[in-house]
Design a protein around this motif. Structure first.
Motif, PDB file in Angstrom:
ATOM      1  N   GLU A   1       0.831  -1.183   0.000  1.00 14.45           N
ATOM      2  CA  GLU A   1       0.000   0.000   0.000  1.00 14.45           C
ATOM      3  C   GLU A   1       0.879   1.253   0.000  1.00 14.45           C
ATOM      4  O   GLU A   1       1.902   1.314   0.679  1.00 14.45           O
ATOM      5  N   VAL A   2       0.471   2.269  -0.739  1.00 19.15           N
ATOM      6  CA  VAL A   2       1.213   3.532  -0.804  1.00 19.15           C
ATOM      7  C   VAL A   2       0.241   4.684  -0.562  1.00 19.15           C
ATOM      8  O   VAL A   2      -0.963   4.570  -0.797  1.00 19.15           O
ATOM      9  N   THR A   3       0.798   5.792  -0.064  1.00 24.70           N
ATOM     10  CA  THR A   3      -0.022   6.981   0.156  1.00 24.70           C
ATOM     11  C   THR A   3      -0.213   7.715  -1.170  1.00 24.70           C
ATOM     12  O   THR A   3       0.422   7.392  -2.189  1.00 24.70           O
ATOM     13  N   GLU A   4      -1.088   8.727  -1.150  1.00 24.20           N
ATOM     14  CA  GLU A   4      -1.320   9.528  -2.365  1.00 24.20           C
ATOM     15  C   GLU A   4      -0.037  10.220  -2.810  1.00 24.20           C
ATOM     16  O   GLU A   4       0.246  10.342  -4.006  1.00 24.20           O
ATOM     17  N   GLU A   5       0.751  10.679  -1.823  1.00 25.50           N
ATOM     18  CA  GLU A   5       2.010  11.370  -2.146  1.00 25.50           C
ATOM     19  C   GLU A   5       2.971  10.438  -2.871  1.00 25.50           C
ATOM     20  O   GLU A   5       3.589  10.809  -3.875  1.00 25.50           O
ATOM     21  N   GLU A   6       3.060   9.188  -2.348  1.00 25.72           N
ATOM     22  CA  GLU A   6       3.967   8.222  -2.978  1.00 25.72           C
ATOM     23  C   GLU A   6       3.449   7.805  -4.345  1.00 25.72           C
ATOM     24  O   GLU A   6       4.233   7.601  -5.278  1.00 25.72           O
ATOM     25  N   ALA A   7       2.127   7.693  -4.467  1.00 29.95           N
ATOM     26  CA  ALA A   7       1.549   7.349  -5.763  1.00 29.95           C
ATOM     27  C   ALA A   7       1.867   8.436  -6.793  1.00 29.95           C
ATOM     28  O   ALA A   7       2.168   8.141  -7.952  1.00 29.95           O
ATOM     29  N   GLN A   8       1.810   9.705  -6.356  1.00 31.06           N
ATOM     30  CA  GLN A   8       2.129  10.810  -7.257  1.00 31.06           C
ATOM     31  C   GLN A   8       3.588  10.751  -7.694  1.00 31.06           C
ATOM     32  O   GLN A   8       3.927  11.000  -8.850  1.00 31.06           O
ATOM     33  N   LYS A   9       4.475  10.420  -6.736  1.00 35.78           N
ATOM     34  CA  LYS A   9       5.894  10.316  -7.073  1.00 35.78           C
ATOM     35  C   LYS A   9       6.132   9.227  -8.121  1.00 35.78           C
ATOM     36  O   LYS A   9       6.941   9.383  -9.033  1.00 35.78           O
ATOM     37  N   LEU A  10       5.396   8.097  -7.959  1.00 29.00           N
ATOM     38  CA  LEU A  10       5.540   7.016  -8.934  1.00 29.00           C
ATOM     39  C   LEU A  10       5.043   7.442 -10.309  1.00 29.00           C
ATOM     40  O   LEU A  10       5.649   7.130 -11.334  1.00 29.00           O
ATOM     41  N   GLU A  11       3.923   8.185 -10.318  1.00 30.57           N
ATOM     42  CA  GLU A  11       3.403   8.694 -11.596  1.00 30.57           C
ATOM     43  C   GLU A  11       4.380   9.659 -12.237  1.00 30.57           C
ATOM     44  O   GLU A  11       4.619   9.639 -13.448  1.00 30.57           O
TER      45      GLU A  11
END
Length: 333
Positions: A104-114
């Motif tokens: 599971e990842v936070t929204e911030e980490e998801a944005q970094k991946l994007e």
């Protein structure tokens, strides 16, 4: 008393005779018919052909019983093998599921991946961020529960080995598997050529086994963990090189930790009960076995047993019904 019980009571005497003859079944029959010839008028006392007819009638009667019993045991063996395959497949699926857990990842980490995918961010930083993700609260609780279960088993499990796929163990000279009802013992025989029944000795007593090749030291010569039914036990030579011995337990509500005392014990808490075999038990015994299995699983998970949970629920109900009473300083065991 049944006819089977009448003949069964002579098994000890016949076992002793069988162990003393070198020619196996052939010589044992020769001894038996020789006794009838020398000490009775079996062959000459009746009308012509009557002795042969009696012998053939008894032969066909017991042959029919033997074929029926073998078919039942073969069917039970096939069923056990199917259960083992299903258990193995189930464990493999569970391992695949564990290996493919989603992080599971936070929204911030998801944005970094994007951003990393689109070239806007630092891929290494994004990967590091997601890889360093701390476990979720649910994961922490599960890990704590697993640790508690493992620690509670540590003392009992010291020096014990994990059961093999058949709830038994693989020893240097043989391997064995078990159900609640019976044990299958497989012993590879060391010989230059084909091994026949007359080349081995297999003495099965109520609480002792003696097995080996004639002219060689016994492979097993010890007391067994618990008592077995001599009359229901049998052995065969498979592929001219392996002795397979089937033993039926007298106490069919326990798992054996070992065959003989000199073997290391298996951790019986790690066995995989065969749920499909419960249908073979009577209602009362089945209920006891299911409760025992359930309580064992709860203990491994660090949770209360069914009896403990029942007491806890009763106390909770009583406390709810009497809110005027103060239980804050009460201690419950």
């Amino acid at each position: 008393m049944s006819q089977y019980s009448e003949t069964e009571k002579f098994d000890g005497m016949l076992f002793a005779m069988a162990n003393q003859v070198e020619g196996g079944v052939f010589q044992l029959l020769d001894v038996y018919f020789g006794f009838l010839r020398r000490k009775t008028d079996f062959f000459v006392g009746g009308q012509g052909g009557q002795a042969e007819k009696i012998a053939m009638d008894k032969f066909k009667y017991h042959q029919k019983l033997a074929i029926k019993e073998k078919a039942e045991k073969d069917a039970a063996k096939t069923k056990r093998e199917e259960i083992k395959k299903k258990e193995k497949s189930k464990r493999e699926r569970e391992e695949e599921i564990k290996a493919s857990k989603i992080i599971e990842v936070t929204e911030e980490e998801a944005q970094k991946l994007e951003d990393a995918k689109s070239g806007k961010g630092d891929p290494a930083a994004a990967a590091s961020s997601s890889g360093d993700k701390q476990p979720t609260e649910a994961a922490k609780k599960q890990e704590a529960a697993d640790d508690k279960a493992d620690s509670s088993d540590d003392e009992d499990s010291k020096g014990k080995i994990k059961p093999n796929m058949g709830n038994g163990a693989d020893m240097p000279n043989y391997s064995w598997t078990q159900t609640l009802q019976e044990i299958e013992l497989r012993i590879p025989l060391k010989a230059d050529g084909r091994v026949k029944g007359k080349d081995v000795y297999c003495e099965v007593k109520r609480k002792h086994l003696r097995i080996g090749m004639k002219g060689q030291p016994p492979i097993i010569d010890e007391a067994t963990f618990n008592e077995i039914k001599q009359e229901e036990s049998y052995w065969t030579i498979d592929n001219n090189k392996t002795l397979t011995l089937n033993l039926e337990k007298i106490n069919q509500m326990e798992w054996w930790p070992h065959i003989v005392p000199s073997d290391p014990e298996i951790n019986t808490k790690k066995v995989s009960p065969e749920n499909s075999k419960l249908s073979d038990l009577d209602g009362e015994t089945r209920g006891m076995v299911e409760k025992m299995m359930y309580d064992n699983q709860r203990k491994q998970q660090g949770l209360p047993t069914s009896d403990e949970q029942k007491k806890h629920d009763m106390l909770q109900k009583f406390m709810t019904q009497h809110p005027e009473m103060d239980f804050s300083n009460a201690k419950f065991s």
